[in-house]
Design a protein around this motif. Sequence first.
Motif, PDB file in Angstrom:
ATOM      1  N   LEU A   1     -41.380  18.542 -15.827  1.00 32.60           N
ATOM      2  CA  LEU A   1     -42.112  19.587 -16.547  1.00 32.60           C
ATOM      3  C   LEU A   1     -43.582  19.608 -16.135  1.00 32.60           C
ATOM      4  CD1 LEU A   1     -40.480  19.086 -20.047  1.00 32.60           C
ATOM      5  CD2 LEU A   1     -40.201  21.074 -18.552  1.00 32.60           C
ATOM      6  N   SER A   2     -44.167  18.435 -15.959  1.00 34.79           N
ATOM      7  CA  SER A   2     -45.563  18.353 -15.538  1.00 34.79           C
ATOM      8  C   SER A   2     -45.747  18.976 -14.159  1.00 34.79           C
ATOM      9  CB  SER A   2     -46.012  16.893 -15.517  1.00 34.79           C
ATOM     10  OG  SER A   2     -47.316  16.790 -14.986  1.00 34.79           O
ATOM     11  N   ARG A   3     -44.868  18.638 -13.226  1.00 32.92           N
ATOM     12  CA  ARG A   3     -44.955  19.204 -11.878  1.00 32.92           C
ATOM     13  C   ARG A   3     -44.689  20.707 -11.900  1.00 32.92           C
ATOM     14  NH1 ARG A   3     -40.896  16.249  -8.645  1.00 32.92           N
ATOM     15  NH2 ARG A   3     -40.073  15.667 -10.657  1.00 32.92           N
ATOM     16  N   LEU A   4     -43.773  21.145 -12.771  1.00 32.91           N
ATOM     17  CA  LEU A   4     -43.473  22.568 -12.896  1.00 32.91           C
ATOM     18  C   LEU A   4     -44.702  23.341 -13.376  1.00 32.91           C
ATOM     19  CD1 LEU A   4     -41.373  24.880 -12.889  1.00 32.91           C
ATOM     20  CD2 LEU A   4     -40.821  24.235 -15.241  1.00 32.91           C
ATOM     21  N   GLU A   5     -45.374  22.818 -14.413  1.00 31.31           N
ATOM     22  CA  GLU A   5     -46.558  23.482 -14.944  1.00 31.31           C
ATOM     23  C   GLU A   5     -47.685  23.544 -13.916  1.00 31.31           C
ATOM     24  OE1 GLU A   5     -45.909  22.352 -19.645  1.00 31.31           O
ATOM     25  OE2 GLU A   5     -47.796  21.823 -18.697  1.00 31.31           O
ATOM     26  N   ARG A   6     -47.707  22.608 -12.968  1.00 30.39           N
ATOM     27  CA  ARG A   6     -48.723  22.596 -11.915  1.00 30.39           C
ATOM     28  C   ARG A   6     -48.237  23.291 -10.649  1.00 30.39           C
ATOM     29  NH1 ARG A   6     -49.468  17.225 -10.534  1.00 30.39           N
ATOM     30  NH2 ARG A   6     -47.669  16.628 -11.768  1.00 30.39           N
ATOM     31  N   ASP A   7     -47.078  23.970 -10.755  1.00 27.17           N
ATOM     32  CA  ASP A   7     -46.501  24.721  -9.629  1.00 27.17           C
ATOM     33  C   ASP A   7     -46.211  23.840  -8.420  1.00 27.17           C
ATOM     34  OD1 ASP A   7     -48.657  27.295 -10.662  1.00 27.17           O
ATOM     35  OD2 ASP A   7     -46.483  27.298 -10.919  1.00 27.17           O
ATOM     36  N   LYS A   8     -45.785  22.602  -8.661  1.00 28.38           N
ATOM     37  CA  LYS A   8     -45.458  21.674  -7.578  1.00 28.38           C
ATOM     38  C   LYS A   8     -43.964  21.660  -7.272  1.00 28.38           C
ATOM     39  CE  LYS A   8     -49.673  20.168  -7.213  1.00 28.38           C
ATOM     40  NZ  LYS A   8     -50.510  20.659  -6.153  1.00 28.38           N
ATOM     41  N   VAL A   9     -43.144  22.215  -8.178  1.00 31.38           N
ATOM     42  CA  VAL A   9     -41.697  22.277  -7.974  1.00 31.38           C
ATOM     43  C   VAL A   9     -41.196  23.649  -8.412  1.00 31.38           C
ATOM     44  CG1 VAL A   9     -41.278  19.805  -8.276  1.00 31.38           C
ATOM     45  CG2 VAL A   9     -41.185  21.310 -10.261  1.00 31.38           C
ATOM     46  N   ASN A  10     -40.001  23.994  -7.947  1.00 31.84           N
ATOM     47  CA  ASN A  10     -39.327  25.212  -8.384  1.00 31.84           C
ATOM     48  C   ASN A  10     -38.312  24.845  -9.451  1.00 31.84           C
ATOM     49  OD1 ASN A  10     -40.659  26.995  -6.619  1.00 31.84           O
ATOM     50  ND2 ASN A  10     -39.361  26.288  -4.940  1.00 31.84           N
ATOM     51  N   ILE A  11     -37.884  25.830 -10.223  1.00 32.54           N
ATOM     52  CA  ILE A  11     -36.931  25.591 -11.298  1.00 32.54           C
ATOM     53  C   ILE A  11     -35.684  26.434 -11.064  1.00 32.54           C
ATOM     54  CG2 ILE A  11     -37.967  27.346 -12.801  1.00 32.54           C
ATOM     55  CD1 ILE A  11     -37.284  25.434 -15.176  1.00 32.54           C
ATOM     56  N   SER A  12     -34.540  25.858 -11.367  1.00 29.50           N
ATOM     57  CA  SER A  12     -33.282  26.595 -11.242  1.00 29.50           C
ATOM     58  C   SER A  12     -33.123  27.538 -12.432  1.00 29.50           C
ATOM     59  CB  SER A  12     -32.107  25.613 -11.204  1.00 29.50           C
ATOM     60  OG  SER A  12     -31.964  24.983 -12.462  1.00 29.50           O
ATOM     61  N   VAL A  13     -32.250  28.506 -12.282  1.00 28.61           N
ATOM     62  CA  VAL A  13     -31.963  29.440 -13.374  1.00 28.61           C
ATOM     63  C   VAL A  13     -31.411  28.677 -14.580  1.00 28.61           C
ATOM     64  CG1 VAL A  13     -30.527  31.398 -14.071  1.00 28.61           C
ATOM     65  CG2 VAL A  13     -31.615  31.398 -11.826  1.00 28.61           C
ATOM     66  N   ALA A  14     -30.543  27.697 -14.332  1.00 27.59           N
ATOM     67  CA  ALA A  14     -29.950  26.921 -15.431  1.00 27.59           C
ATOM     68  C   ALA A  14     -31.034  26.174 -16.210  1.00 27.59           C
ATOM     69  CB  ALA A  14     -28.917  25.936 -14.895  1.00 27.59           C
ATOM     70  N   ASN A  15     -31.999  25.580 -15.513  1.00 29.84           N
ATOM     71  CA  ASN A  15     -33.062  24.849 -16.202  1.00 29.84           C
ATOM     72  C   ASN A  15     -34.046  25.793 -16.887  1.00 29.84           C
ATOM     73  OD1 ASN A  15     -32.064  22.309 -15.682  1.00 29.84           O
ATOM     74  ND2 ASN A  15     -33.286  22.017 -13.832  1.00 29.84           N
ATOM     75  N   LEU A  16     -34.284  26.958 -16.288  1.00 27.10           N
ATOM     76  CA  LEU A  16     -35.145  27.942 -16.945  1.00 27.10           C
ATOM     77  C   LEU A  16     -34.489  28.437 -18.228  1.00 27.10           C
ATOM     78  CD1 LEU A  16     -37.804  29.461 -16.773  1.00 27.10           C
ATOM     79  CD2 LEU A  16     -36.625  31.252 -15.502  1.00 27.10           C
ATOM     80  N   ARG A  17     -33.171  28.573 -18.197  1.00 26.68           N
ATOM     81  CA  ARG A  17     -32.425  28.964 -19.399  1.00 26.68           C
ATOM     82  C   ARG A  17     -32.604  27.906 -20.497  1.00 26.68           C
ATOM     83  NH1 ARG A  17     -27.760  30.112 -17.227  1.00 26.68           N
ATOM     84  NH2 ARG A  17     -28.238  32.317 -17.105  1.00 26.68           N
ATOM     85  N   LYS A  18     -32.583  26.635 -20.135  1.00 23.41           N
ATOM     86  CA  LYS A  18     -32.798  25.553 -21.106  1.00 23.41           C
ATOM     87  C   LYS A  18     -34.174  25.684 -21.758  1.00 23.41           C
ATOM     88  CE  LYS A  18     -29.908  22.085 -18.808  1.00 23.41           C
ATOM     89  NZ  LYS A  18     -29.912  20.796 -18.101  1.00 23.41           N
ATOM     90  N   LEU A  19     -35.191  25.974 -20.950  1.00 21.70           N
ATOM     91  CA  LEU A  19     -36.536  26.137 -21.503  1.00 21.70           C
ATOM     92  C   LEU A  19     -36.620  27.369 -22.400  1.00 21.70           C
ATOM     93  CD1 LEU A  19     -38.857  25.174 -18.508  1.00 21.70           C
ATOM     94  CD2 LEU A  19     -38.513  23.933 -20.647  1.00 21.70           C
ATOM     95  N   ALA A  20     -35.996  28.470 -21.983  1.00 21.90           N
ATOM     96  CA  ALA A  20     -36.007  29.684 -22.804  1.00 21.90           C
ATOM     97  C   ALA A  20     -35.339  29.424 -24.149  1.00 21.90           C
ATOM     98  CB  ALA A  20     -35.311  30.828 -22.065  1.00 21.90           C
ATOM     99  N   GLN A  21     -34.223  28.705 -24.135  1.00 20.88           N
ATOM    100  CA  GLN A  21     -33.542  28.373 -25.390  1.00 20.88           C
ATOM    101  C   GLN A  21     -34.404  27.467 -26.247  1.00 20.88           C
ATOM    102  OE1 GLN A  21     -29.829  26.832 -23.838  1.00 20.88           O
ATOM    103  NE2 GLN A  21     -28.822  28.805 -24.031  1.00 20.88           N
ATOM    104  N   PHE A  22     -35.036  26.474 -25.640  1.00 24.46           N
ATOM    105  CA  PHE A  22     -35.891  25.568 -26.403  1.00 24.46           C
ATOM    106  C   PHE A  22     -37.036  26.319 -27.065  1.00 24.46           C
ATOM    107  CE2 PHE A  22     -39.762  23.008 -26.593  1.00 24.46           C
ATOM    108  CZ  PHE A  22     -39.361  22.054 -27.508  1.00 24.46           C
ATOM    109  N   PHE A  23     -37.693  27.222 -26.309  1.00 28.53           N
ATOM    110  CA  PHE A  23     -38.830  27.966 -26.843  1.00 28.53           C
ATOM    111  C   PHE A  23     -38.411  29.187 -27.658  1.00 28.53           C
ATOM    112  CE2 PHE A  23     -41.212  25.941 -23.235  1.00 28.53           C
ATOM    113  CZ  PHE A  23     -42.147  25.280 -24.007  1.00 28.53           C
ATOM    114  N   SER A  24     -37.106  29.464 -27.725  1.00 27.12           N
ATOM    115  CA  SER A  24     -36.580  30.626 -28.454  1.00 27.12           C
ATOM    116  C   SER A  24     -37.167  31.936 -27.936  1.00 27.12           C
ATOM    117  CB  SER A  24     -36.814  30.488 -29.957  1.00 27.12           C
ATOM    118  OG  SER A  24     -36.148  29.371 -30.468  1.00 27.12           O
TER     119      SER A  24
END
Length: 181
Positions: A32-55
Amino acid sequence: MSLGQKIGRLRQERGLTLQEVSEGSGLTPSFLSRLERDKVNISVANLRKLAQFFSVQMTHFFEGEDDQQLGQVVRVADRVRLSLDDAPVQVFSLLPPNSDLDARLIEAYPGSSQQGFSSRGSQMVHVLAGHVRYTLGEEQYDLAPGDTLFFRDDTAYSWTNTGHSIATMLTVSTLNPRDER
């Protein structure tokens, strides 16, 4: 604003740590830290997890700020719950995540209580229903429906539902100037 920056901004606006987002989404804090700093890409499945977490809808992460209308409506069904479903104190966010204010609807069972520390700026509490005792430092305030309490930042507080029914409160906080983006 990049995808990682939007995720980081949403996390910060909700007052969450990387660890809390990790526990709620199943993604590691380091990812998550690397993602917020744009150091990694995120898969659709993991983005879905974040969307569900944040509602939020997954499209939330791709909406440009220029695309927003002048007004934004948060429908009752779309309110973000900031508490566990079975908690004795239910907290709902009333504003969209990009707001300069923090407004919450709090529903508390008789005898339930909460404590905190106001560091976001000034805070207002308006009692819609029930009876609540607020403690600010050494001072106590017994509030009834229609009463409003105001206090400034850097204040330790606690409250208890002293009534025999559910207490409903509206809280509105401003951002502390030193926390502004």
